[in-house]
Write a protein that holds these residues in place. Structure first.
Motif, short mmCIF file in Angstrom:
data_model
loop_
_atom_site.label_atom_id
_atom_site.label_comp_id
_atom_site.label_asym_id
_atom_site.label_seq_id
_atom_site.Cartn_x
_atom_site.Cartn_y
_atom_site.Cartn_z
N ASP A 50 13.08 -1.44 -3.03
CA ASP A 50 12.34 -2.63 -2.62
C ASP A 50 12.38 -2.80 -1.11
OD1 ASP A 50 11.73 -3.19 -5.23
OD2 ASP A 50 13.27 -4.72 -5.48
N TRP A 51 13.57 -2.58 -0.53
CA TRP A 51 13.69 -2.71 0.92
C TRP A 51 12.85 -1.66 1.65
CZ3 TRP A 51 16.24 0.62 4.56
CH2 TRP A 51 16.26 0.12 5.86
N LEU A 52 12.87 -0.42 1.16
CA LEU A 52 12.09 0.63 1.81
C LEU A 52 10.59 0.33 1.75
CD1 LEU A 52 13.98 3.87 0.71
CD2 LEU A 52 13.79 2.95 3.02
N ASP A 53 10.14 -0.17 0.62
CA ASP A 53 8.72 -0.55 0.52
C ASP A 53 8.36 -1.58 1.58
OD1 ASP A 53 8.25 1.16 -1.58
OD2 ASP A 53 8.49 -0.37 -3.13
N ALA A 54 9.24 -2.59 1.73
CA ALA A 54 8.98 -3.63 2.73
C ALA A 54 9.08 -3.07 4.15
CB ALA A 54 9.98 -4.78 2.55
N ALA A 55 10.05 -2.17 4.37
CA ALA A 55 10.22 -1.59 5.71
C ALA A 55 9.03 -0.71 6.08
CB ALA A 55 11.52 -0.78 5.75
N PHE A 56 8.57 0.12 5.16
CA PHE A 56 7.40 0.96 5.44
C PHE A 56 6.17 0.10 5.73
CE2 PHE A 56 9.37 4.42 2.56
CZ PHE A 56 10.11 4.89 3.63
N GLY A 57 6.03 -0.99 4.97
CA GLY A 57 4.91 -1.88 5.20
C GLY A 57 4.97 -2.51 6.58
N ALA A 58 6.18 -2.91 6.99
CA ALA A 58 6.34 -3.52 8.32
C ALA A 58 6.02 -2.51 9.42
CB ALA A 58 7.77 -4.03 8.47
N MET A 59 6.49 -1.28 9.27
CA MET A 59 6.20 -0.23 10.26
C MET A 59 4.70 0.05 10.32
SD MET A 59 8.92 0.92 11.89
CE MET A 59 8.64 2.63 12.35
N SER A 60 4.06 0.06 9.17
CA SER A 60 2.62 0.31 9.13
C SER A 60 1.87 -0.78 9.87
CB SER A 60 2.14 0.40 7.68
OG SER A 60 2.76 1.47 7.00
N GLU A 61 2.30 -2.03 9.69
CA GLU A 61 1.63 -3.14 10.35
C GLU A 61 1.77 -3.05 11.87
OE1 GLU A 61 1.61 -8.06 10.26
OE2 GLU A 61 3.06 -6.92 9.08
N VAL A 62 2.96 -2.67 12.33
CA VAL A 62 3.22 -2.62 13.77
C VAL A 62 2.52 -1.43 14.43
CG1 VAL A 62 5.01 -2.24 15.50
CG2 VAL A 62 5.37 -3.90 13.67
N THR A 63 2.56 -0.26 13.74
CA THR A 63 2.01 0.95 14.35
C THR A 63 0.52 1.10 14.15
OG1 THR A 63 2.47 2.26 12.36
CG2 THR A 63 4.20 2.16 14.04
#
Length: 319
Positions: A50-63
């Motif tokens: 669950d954390w990785l899904d949220a982390a990947f989503g956050a990175m995608s939004e920023v990059t």
């Protein structure tokens, strides 16, 4: 004379950001703030996935590009693969993974690499502690079941799997497994409440016991709240199970404990073997109505609501 919007833009210094550029910068900073909160709170999530899904989503939004689980190379773990990709992101070239040439986004991506790595390290350490604990439990001769903070089964050591089978299976240990699950749910719910269960002296109850009789055995279940292997120091539950053989009741015990007559003991044993009232009548050489009366008196004296419970009483399994 009032200046028009065009007059303002025409005379505004070319180096100053436009309203849209300012808005874009604010949105980027908001995305960065949300991403940092996600990456710095790995144990706000119930699982590493669950954390990785949220982390990947956050990175995608920023990059501004799709960031997802990397391909795991030979000899790597999933965590190794993630850290390999994060190492690429830590360089100016790697941070511009979308190839947009946006220096600001690339810089923001590099800012996120250290907290992302810190979160990965926390999950790796937790996984290592859990692996050490399960290895220790697997070496024990006693049956041990591990439950998470919600009371869901995480691991059963080999002895527990042998005695109780797997969740959903129907076998001799299914009833005991169900009672162990209920004990875990009860303790997990108490742990999630801030005050928890308390003893008379006001101390938080960290243990609970339950006895279960099944298939000629008396099982003693002991539940314990434990921490150190759950996210964020959350308490999990370990349930151990020990048993001893329980001898079936003798005729003398049935007579003294339940007040059964010799005929009623005979009827009780026939009912426990699965015979119907008609079959009991045939075995005893009496009428159906006499057999039915015998059976009704037996059920009343044994204190059971139906004939299916007679066998458990005679086997000394009734609680």
């Amino acid at each position: 004379m009032l200046a028009t919007r065009d007059d303002v833009y025409q005379n505004y210094p070319s180096t100053a950001p436009t309203r849209y550029e300012t808005l874009g910068a604010a949105q980027s900073l908001a995305s960065l703030e949300r991403a940092l909160h996600t990456l710095l709170s790995p144990f706000d999530y119930s699982s590493a996935g669950d954390w990785l899904d949220a982390a990947f989503g956050a990175m995608s939004e920023v990059t501004g590009t799709e960031f997802h689980m990397p391909t795991v190379m030979a000899g790597e773990t999933v965590w190794d693969a993630i850290e390999r990709v994060l190492d690429r992101y830590s360089t100016p070239e790697g941070a511009d993974i979308a190839g947009t040439g946006d220096a600001r986004r690339a810089a923001m991506a590099r800012v996120l690499v250290p907290p992302f790595k810190a979160g990965v390290s926390e999950w790796r350490r937790l996984a290592a502690r859990r692996a050490e604990l399960t290895a220790l439990l697997d070496a024990l001769p006693e049956a041990v079941l591990m439950y998470d903070g919600a009371g869901a089964l995480v691991h059963a050591n080999p002895r527990a799997a042998e005695l109780f089978g797997t969740p959903g299976s129907s076998g001799p240990g299914a009833h005991v497994r169900t009672e162990a699950q209920r004990l875990a749910w009860t303790m997990a719910a108490a742990a999630q409440r801030s005050i928890g269960e308390t003893k008379a002296d006001g101390q938080r109850m960290t243990e609970a016991n339950r006895e279960v009789r099944a298939h000629g055995r008396l099982y003693r279940l002991r539940g314990m709240l434990t921490s150190g292997w759950m996210p964020g120091g959350e308490a999990g539950v370990l349930v151990t199970a020990a048993f001893e053989l329980v001898n079936p009741l003798t005729d003398i015990e049935l007579r003294s404990r339940y007040g059964l007559s010799a005929r009623e003991i005979e009827v009780a044993r026939l009912v426990a073997s699965g015979l119907s009232n008609n079959e009991v009548a045939d075995k005893l050489g009496v009428s159906y109505f006499t057999a039915r009366n015998h059976v009704e008196r037996v059920l009343a004296k044994l204190g059971v609501g139906n004939r299916s419970r007679v066998g458990a009483v005679l086997r000394n399994e009734a609680a």
